[in-house]
Write an enzyme that holds these catalytic residues in place. Structure first.
Site, mmCIF file in Angstrom:
data_model
loop_
_atom_site.group_PDB
_atom_site.id
_atom_site.type_symbol
_atom_site.label_atom_id
_atom_site.label_comp_id
_atom_site.label_asym_id
_atom_site.label_seq_id
_atom_site.Cartn_x
_atom_site.Cartn_y
_atom_site.Cartn_z
ATOM 1 N N GLU A 73 5.018 -6.652 6.554
ATOM 2 C CA GLU A 73 4.000 -6.728 5.507
ATOM 3 C C GLU A 73 3.086 -7.943 5.654
ATOM 4 O O GLU A 73 2.082 -8.044 4.964
ATOM 5 C CB GLU A 73 4.645 -6.757 4.117
ATOM 6 C CG GLU A 73 5.421 -5.512 3.776
ATOM 7 C CD GLU A 73 6.866 -5.551 4.259
ATOM 8 O OE1 GLU A 73 7.307 -6.605 4.789
ATOM 9 O OE2 GLU A 73 7.556 -4.529 4.141
ATOM 10 N N LYS B 19 7.185 -11.715 10.772
ATOM 11 C CA LYS B 19 8.246 -11.653 9.781
ATOM 12 C C LYS B 19 9.397 -10.786 10.274
ATOM 13 O O LYS B 19 10.551 -11.088 10.059
ATOM 14 C CB LYS B 19 7.697 -11.110 8.469
ATOM 15 C CG LYS B 19 8.731 -11.069 7.364
ATOM 16 C CD LYS B 19 8.114 -10.557 6.101
ATOM 17 C CE LYS B 19 8.617 -9.321 5.584
ATOM 18 N NZ LYS B 19 8.877 -8.098 5.952
ATOM 19 N N GLN B 20 9.057 -9.676 10.904
ATOM 20 C CA GLN B 20 10.069 -8.816 11.494
ATOM 21 C C GLN B 20 9.474 -8.200 12.744
ATOM 22 O O GLN B 20 8.280 -7.981 12.813
ATOM 23 C CB GLN B 20 10.561 -7.751 10.529
ATOM 24 C CG GLN B 20 9.521 -6.719 10.135
ATOM 25 C CD GLN B 20 10.050 -5.761 9.080
ATOM 26 O OE1 GLN B 20 10.755 -6.167 8.178
ATOM 27 N NE2 GLN B 20 9.697 -4.514 9.194
#
Length: 169
Positions: A61, A128-129
């Site tokens: 996100e 973030k990922q």
């Protein structure tokens, strides 16, 4: 990406249960609708001669309003491919537009051959990922994405974590 996740979950539910009555009374139409949506969202890039997905958010996100998020664009290709296979299984002709689109998806990559998380990603981006590793599992993406590509991407995205774990970052 959520539309694709839902469609793949419906396919998986059918593959587990083999409940054709259930599948034909809703899930099949959801999958077809997601494929129709995808066919309309993908835009042809005259410069690259490929299809792009613009202004999207991948599972990471932090990467908002980007083009060609790797996981989402690969999911779009897989959905169009599977939706056409579903059409064939029903005795219907394939959707030629979907065929053209899934075979000509713009997959973001760097000159080093690593898969970028999205089209304009650079090495200063905080991830973030690691969406790129989702291409291997759970997506099992295979179109022009070899075992060597998968290992290269996994090594690249895991490297910062190795350095951080050893206190060298």
């Amino acid at each position: 990406h959520l539309n694709y996740d839902i469609a793949f979950n419906l396919f998986q539910q059918y593959n587990i249960t083999n409940n054709l009555t259930w599948f034909n009374n809703g899930p099949r139409q959801v999958i077809e609708s997601a494929a129709n949506m995808t066919g309309n969202l993908l835009k042809y890039n005259e410069t690259t001669k490929t299809y792009w997905l613009h202004n999207m958010t991948d599972p990471d996100e932090y990467a908002n309003n980007v083009d060609n998020g790797a996981f989402t664009i690969a999911s779009a290709a897989e959905l169009l491919k599977e939706a056409n296979a579903l059409r064939l299984a029903q005795g219907l002709p394939i959707n030629e537009t979907w065929q053209e689109q899934w075979q000509n998806i713009a997959f973001p990559s760097a000159p080093s051959n690593i898969t970028l998380e999205y089209q304009t990603m650079n090495d200063s981006v905080a991830v973030k990922q690691a969406d790129v590793v989702l291409l291997t599992y759970p997506l099992d993406y295979g179109e022009d994405y070899t075992a060597a590509d998968k290992l290269l991407d996994l090594d690249y995205v895991s490297e910062p974590y190795k350095l951080e774990a050893y206190g060298t970052n």
